[in-house]
Design a protein around this motif. Structure first.
Motif, PDB file in Angstrom:
ATOM      1  N   ALA A  86     -13.456 -18.066 -26.312  1.00 30.34           N
ATOM      2  CA  ALA A  86     -13.643 -17.933 -24.888  1.00 30.34           C
ATOM      3  C   ALA A  86     -13.328 -16.588 -24.493  1.00 30.34           C
ATOM      4  CB  ALA A  86     -13.565 -19.055 -23.726  1.00 30.34           C
ATOM      5  N   ALA A  87     -12.037 -16.366 -24.866  1.00 25.14           N
ATOM      6  CA  ALA A  87     -11.271 -15.067 -24.671  1.00 25.14           C
ATOM      7  C   ALA A  87     -11.828 -13.777 -25.328  1.00 25.14           C
ATOM      8  CB  ALA A  87     -10.018 -15.290 -24.810  1.00 25.14           C
ATOM      9  N   GLU A  88     -12.167 -14.149 -26.537  1.00 26.38           N
ATOM     10  CA  GLU A  88     -12.939 -13.211 -27.297  1.00 26.38           C
ATOM     11  C   GLU A  88     -14.269 -12.700 -26.747  1.00 26.38           C
ATOM     12  OE1 GLU A  88     -12.428 -11.131 -30.009  1.00 26.38           O
ATOM     13  OE2 GLU A  88     -10.804 -11.791 -30.615  1.00 26.38           O
ATOM     14  N   LEU A  89     -14.921 -13.521 -26.142  1.00 23.55           N
ATOM     15  CA  LEU A  89     -16.111 -13.181 -25.618  1.00 23.55           C
ATOM     16  C   LEU A  89     -16.059 -12.708 -24.208  1.00 23.55           C
ATOM     17  CD1 LEU A  89     -18.276 -16.043 -27.169  1.00 23.55           C
ATOM     18  CD2 LEU A  89     -18.690 -13.618 -27.740  1.00 23.55           C
ATOM     19  N   GLY A  90     -15.178 -13.185 -23.513  1.00 17.29           N
ATOM     20  CA  GLY A  90     -14.993 -12.638 -22.129  1.00 17.29           C
ATOM     21  C   GLY A  90     -15.663 -13.676 -21.158  1.00 17.29           C
ATOM     22  N   PRO A  91     -15.350 -13.239 -19.665  1.00 20.29           N
ATOM     23  CA  PRO A  91     -15.890 -14.187 -18.706  1.00 20.29           C
ATOM     24  C   PRO A  91     -17.351 -13.892 -18.449  1.00 20.29           C
ATOM     25  CG  PRO A  91     -14.290 -12.712 -17.971  1.00 20.29           C
ATOM     26  CD  PRO A  91     -14.200 -12.572 -19.467  1.00 20.29           C
ATOM     27  N   ASP A  92     -17.768 -12.888 -18.803  1.00 18.90           N
ATOM     28  CA  ASP A  92     -19.362 -12.467 -18.618  1.00 18.90           C
ATOM     29  C   ASP A  92     -20.144 -13.130 -19.368  1.00 18.90           C
ATOM     30  OD1 ASP A  92     -18.719 -10.299 -16.650  1.00 18.90           O
ATOM     31  OD2 ASP A  92     -18.834  -8.831 -18.204  1.00 18.90           O
ATOM     32  N   LEU A  93     -19.671 -13.912 -20.467  1.00 16.08           N
ATOM     33  CA  LEU A  93     -20.507 -14.554 -21.335  1.00 16.08           C
ATOM     34  C   LEU A  93     -20.198 -16.047 -21.290  1.00 16.08           C
ATOM     35  CD1 LEU A  93     -21.342 -12.819 -24.525  1.00 16.08           C
ATOM     36  CD2 LEU A  93     -22.806 -13.968 -23.109  1.00 16.08           C
ATOM     37  N   LEU A  94     -18.884 -16.382 -21.216  1.00 15.76           N
ATOM     38  CA  LEU A  94     -18.388 -17.945 -21.222  1.00 15.76           C
ATOM     39  C   LEU A  94     -17.289 -18.320 -20.081  1.00 15.76           C
ATOM     40  CD1 LEU A  94     -18.036 -18.968 -25.046  1.00 15.76           C
ATOM     41  CD2 LEU A  94     -19.706 -19.838 -23.259  1.00 15.76           C
ATOM     42  N   VAL A  95     -17.621 -19.057 -19.451  1.00 13.92           N
ATOM     43  CA  VAL A  95     -16.581 -19.678 -18.629  1.00 13.92           C
ATOM     44  C   VAL A  95     -16.574 -21.232 -18.511  1.00 13.92           C
ATOM     45  CG1 VAL A  95     -16.623 -17.678 -16.638  1.00 13.92           C
ATOM     46  CG2 VAL A  95     -18.290 -19.678 -16.675  1.00 13.92           C
ATOM     47  N   GLY A  96     -15.396 -21.819 -18.045  1.00 11.36           N
ATOM     48  CA  GLY A  96     -15.277 -23.074 -18.074  1.00 11.36           C
ATOM     49  C   GLY A  96     -13.852 -23.387 -18.580  1.00 11.36           C
ATOM     50  N   ASP A  97     -13.470 -24.834 -18.686  1.00 11.57           N
ATOM     51  CA  ASP A  97     -12.155 -25.354 -19.075  1.00 11.57           C
ATOM     52  C   ASP A  97     -12.386 -26.200 -20.250  1.00 11.57           C
ATOM     53  OD1 ASP A  97      -9.856 -26.499 -19.246  1.00 11.57           O
ATOM     54  OD2 ASP A  97      -9.876 -27.286 -17.181  1.00 11.57           O
ATOM     55  N   PRO A  98     -11.991 -26.156 -21.373  1.00 10.61           N
ATOM     56  CA  PRO A  98     -12.165 -26.835 -22.493  1.00 10.61           C
ATOM     57  C   PRO A  98     -11.804 -28.368 -22.069  1.00 10.61           C
ATOM     58  CG  PRO A  98     -10.987 -24.889 -23.302  1.00 10.61           C
ATOM     59  CD  PRO A  98     -11.287 -24.755 -21.795  1.00 10.61           C
ATOM     60  N   ALA A  99     -10.901 -28.459 -21.311  1.00 12.28           N
ATOM     61  CA  ALA A  99     -10.398 -29.929 -20.919  1.00 12.28           C
ATOM     62  C   ALA A  99     -11.437 -30.574 -19.995  1.00 12.28           C
ATOM     63  CB  ALA A  99      -9.032 -29.766 -20.090  1.00 12.28           C
ATOM     64  N   ARG A 100     -12.309 -29.985 -19.379  1.00 18.34           N
ATOM     65  CA  ARG A 100     -13.144 -30.533 -18.306  1.00 18.34           C
ATOM     66  C   ARG A 100     -14.630 -30.122 -18.592  1.00 18.34           C
ATOM     67  NH1 ARG A 100     -15.614 -30.331 -13.204  1.00 18.34           N
ATOM     68  NH2 ARG A 100     -15.512 -28.220 -12.987  1.00 18.34           N
ATOM     69  N   ASN A 101     -15.558 -31.363 -18.851  1.00 22.90           N
ATOM     70  CA  ASN A 101     -16.955 -31.242 -18.754  1.00 22.90           C
ATOM     71  C   ASN A 101     -17.535 -30.619 -17.391  1.00 22.90           C
ATOM     72  OD1 ASN A 101     -17.393 -31.237 -21.693  1.00 22.90           O
ATOM     73  ND2 ASN A 101     -17.789 -33.363 -21.607  1.00 22.90           N
ATOM     74  N   VAL A 102     -18.530 -29.888 -17.542  1.00 20.95           N
ATOM     75  CA  VAL A 102     -19.489 -29.671 -16.299  1.00 20.95           C
ATOM     76  C   VAL A 102     -20.907 -30.145 -16.632  1.00 20.95           C
ATOM     77  CG1 VAL A 102     -18.281 -27.538 -15.557  1.00 20.95           C
ATOM     78  CG2 VAL A 102     -20.074 -27.305 -17.209  1.00 20.95           C
ATOM     79  N   ASN A 103     -21.410 -30.619 -15.664  1.00 12.28           N
ATOM     80  CA  ASN A 103     -22.782 -31.401 -16.017  1.00 12.28           C
ATOM     81  C   ASN A 103     -23.901 -30.424 -15.356  1.00 12.28           C
ATOM     82  OD1 ASN A 103     -21.923 -34.168 -17.066  1.00 12.28           O
ATOM     83  ND2 ASN A 103     -20.812 -34.147 -15.129  1.00 12.28           N
ATOM     84  N   LEU A 104     -24.849 -30.090 -16.232  1.00 14.09           N
ATOM     85  CA  LEU A 104     -25.830 -29.035 -15.873  1.00 14.09           C
ATOM     86  C   LEU A 104     -27.026 -29.178 -16.187  1.00 14.09           C
ATOM     87  CD1 LEU A 104     -24.148 -25.712 -17.709  1.00 14.09           C
ATOM     88  CD2 LEU A 104     -24.054 -26.371 -15.413  1.00 14.09           C
ATOM     89  N   PRO A 105     -28.142 -28.907 -15.481  1.00 12.89           N
ATOM     90  CA  PRO A 105     -29.330 -29.449 -15.635  1.00 12.89           C
ATOM     91  C   PRO A 105     -30.158 -28.931 -16.695  1.00 12.89           C
ATOM     92  CG  PRO A 105     -29.453 -28.091 -13.600  1.00 12.89           C
ATOM     93  CD  PRO A 105     -27.859 -28.049 -14.140  1.00 12.89           C
ATOM     94  N   THR A 106     -30.893 -29.568 -17.335  1.00 11.85           N
ATOM     95  CA  THR A 106     -31.599 -29.130 -18.557  1.00 11.85           C
ATOM     96  C   THR A 106     -33.187 -28.729 -18.349  1.00 11.85           C
ATOM     97  OG1 THR A 106     -32.669 -31.106 -19.239  1.00 11.85           O
ATOM     98  CG2 THR A 106     -30.575 -30.831 -19.933  1.00 11.85           C
ATOM     99  N   ALA A 107     -33.968 -28.459 -19.258  1.00 18.21           N
ATOM    100  CA  ALA A 107     -35.337 -27.962 -18.799  1.00 18.21           C
ATOM    101  C   ALA A 107     -36.415 -29.130 -18.811  1.00 18.21           C
ATOM    102  CB  ALA A 107     -35.841 -27.032 -20.094  1.00 18.21           C
ATOM    103  N   VAL A 108     -35.808 -30.432 -18.905  1.00 18.20           N
ATOM    104  CA  VAL A 108     -36.572 -31.690 -18.676  1.00 18.20           C
ATOM    105  C   VAL A 108     -35.844 -32.275 -17.433  1.00 18.20           C
ATOM    106  CG1 VAL A 108     -37.884 -31.929 -20.967  1.00 18.20           C
ATOM    107  CG2 VAL A 108     -35.415 -32.930 -20.147  1.00 18.20           C
ATOM    108  N   GLY A 109     -34.990 -31.695 -16.714  1.00 17.28           N
ATOM    109  CA  GLY A 109     -34.669 -32.369 -15.445  1.00 17.28           C
ATOM    110  C   GLY A 109     -33.423 -33.330 -15.895  1.00 17.28           C
ATOM    111  N   SER A 110     -33.001 -33.339 -16.993  1.00 18.48           N
ATOM    112  CA  SER A 110     -31.923 -34.184 -17.449  1.00 18.48           C
ATOM    113  C   SER A 110     -30.711 -33.616 -16.841  1.00 18.48           C
ATOM    114  CB  SER A 110     -31.974 -35.078 -18.756  1.00 18.48           C
ATOM    115  OG  SER A 110     -31.864 -33.934 -19.563  1.00 18.48           O
TER     116      SER A 110
END
Ligand SMILES: Cc1cc2nc3c(=O)[nH]c(=O)nc-3n(C[C@H](O)[C@H](O)[C@H](O)COP(=O)(O)OP(=O)(O)OC[C@H]3O[C@@H](n4cnc5c(N)ncnc54)[C@H](O)[C@@H]3O)c2cc1C
Length: 414
Positions: A86-110
């Protein structure tokens, strides 16, 4: 002679090549094709299900069976590897915390858990009480806004709260007269600020009031701040929802990683397959490149084998059900696919857990635990013990085992 040859340009191979080059090693990266990133969500899943939805992926690594690749790397090293990437790619490409999942919507609404995501996706974190306006583009057929909004509205957020979602559509061709545009066509068009502004104006006209406007993941191929521009013009948070391939967020990660690998001085050979190897005793001395003019040896002191799993042809199943690894003939955890193929689509699929056993350093071993080749390291989908797509663990396994392999070659972690 190079210090290392890395085979495969998926997430595992690219990560291993970059880590090795950063440590000052001379590296050749060779691949027959681009790997799974173009098909992926463009996120980094560490562990999404074990088997229930996971909130704290690194903590959950502790409960995995010993045969799981994450268990052999260890939670701390998995977290360290993902953070390094994540540090290599930088915050314009990857953000978040490896210790905590975020829940995101998918292209079928799951709703899918992931550890790191692109900043353009983060406003979509599904939490109770949130209102979504899902806006589709009529010309893009793989973003069913009505289905996505309908399924989100029917769902309960992982925190137990209710969700509200509505859908709307805009009619905006990216290129005149194109009948079946891909997400990439739109992403490239969005790299032009004027087109992105026209898009934002059209979205603002139909989106209505919502906490977040959810859009197909087409907000820029090269320009990584399109989502910010669109959000500012609409006056509401926006989130990108990844779509079926070609995946724009996946391609962003691939392009960025490959550019870094090349900038770091790695020799990149693409379009040719590794078909075999030469050895001196157990030590691998070269791998055989099926080049246009005939087979050519690539010599190195160490080798990282990151060819993916069944999906990339790294493991073969023949017509009688025999399972083999075709390049090094490595021992696998099973030799007969017949009892491992299930007829229930959503059931467990043990075939996908078949792969190569490794020691704690990532070197392939036989059933008795003996190392097969002392200077060969395996990374990513070929390693046995994870049902990567179901667990949502494949990205984390790729990154963690690639970093492990590179660090073994360079003589330790940094
Ligand atoms: C349907 C499906 C859905 C999935 N969904 C998820 C998910 O949601 N989350 C998740 O975490 N994981 C998922 N996975 C797992 C996914 O495969 C991994 O996340 C990840 O892509 C594996 O990366 P890799 O680098 O090991 O392999 P790959 O990305 O497959 O890359 C392998 C590379 O090796 C190259 N290669 C192979 N053989 C040779 C050869 N002989 N010579 C030269 N080059 C070679 C290929 O061209 C390619 O570049 C899914 C897998 C499948 C099949």
């Amino acid at each position: 002679m190079k210090d290392a040859v890395v085979i495969g340009a998926g997430l595992a191979g690219l990560t291993a090549a970059l880590r090795l080059a950063r440590a000052g090693k001379s590296v050749t990266l060779v691949t027959k094709g681009p790997g799974g990133l173009h098909l992926s969500q463009g996120t980094v899943d560490i562990l999404g299900y074990a088997p229930d939805r996971v909130a704290a992926p690194l903590e959950a690594v502790g409960s995995l069976p010993a045969e799981h690749p994450h268990a052999s790397v260890g939670a701390e090293a998995v977290g360290g590897a993902v953070s390094w990437l994540a540090a290599e790619l930088g915050p314009d490409l990857l953000v978040g915390d490896p210790a905590r999942n975020v829940n995101l919507p998918t292209a079928v609404g799951s709703i899918r858990p992931t550890a790191l995501a692109q900043p353009s996706m983060m406003a979509g974190e599904v939490t109770g009480g949130k209102t979504f306006s899902v806006v589709g583009i009529k010309q893009i057929k793989d973003f069913p806004a009505d289905l996505i909004a309908g399924n989100l509205a029917r769902s309960t957020a992982p925190d137990g709260g209710a969700l509200t979602a509505r859908s709307a559509w805009i009619d905006l061709p990216a290129r005149k007269g194109e009948a079946d545009p891909t997400p990439l066509t739109y992403a490239r068009a969005m790299d032009d600020e004027a087109f992105a502004a026209t898009f934002a104006k059209a979205v603002a006209a139909v989106a209505g009031k919502a906490d977040v406007v959810a859009l197909p993941a087409v907000l820029g191929a090269k320009r990584l701040d399109v989502w910010r521009q669109v959000a500012e013009l609409i006056g509401t948070d926006v989130c990108e929802i990844p779509m079926p391939p070609p995946s724009v967020p996946g391609i962003r990660l691939y392009d960025a990683l490959l550019a870094k690998v090349r900038d770091a001085g790695v020799r990149f050979v693409q379009g040719s397959r590794i078909t075999g190897f030469e050895s001196d005793g157990d030590t691998v001395t070269s791998v055989t490149l099926a080049a246009a003019g005939g087979p050519r040896p690539l010599t190195a002191r160490s080798f990282v084998f990151a060819p993916g799993g069944f999906e990339s042809g790294a493991v073969d199943v023949d017509s009688k059900g025999g399972i083999t690894e075709p390049v090094f003939g490595l021992p696998l955890t099973a030799s007969d696919a017949t009892p491992l193929i299930q007829s229930v689509y959503w059931g467990p699929h043990p075939l996908f857990e078949v792969g190569v056993r490794t020691d704690a350093a990532g070197r392939p071993t036989d059933a008795g635990g003996a190392v097969v080749h002392p200077n060969l390291y395996v990374a990513g989908g070929l390693i046995a013990g994870a049902e990567r797509w179901r667990e949502k663990s494949g990205d984390g396994v790729a990154v963690a085992t690639a970093v492990r392999a590179a660090d073994q070659i360079t003589g330790g972690s940094r």
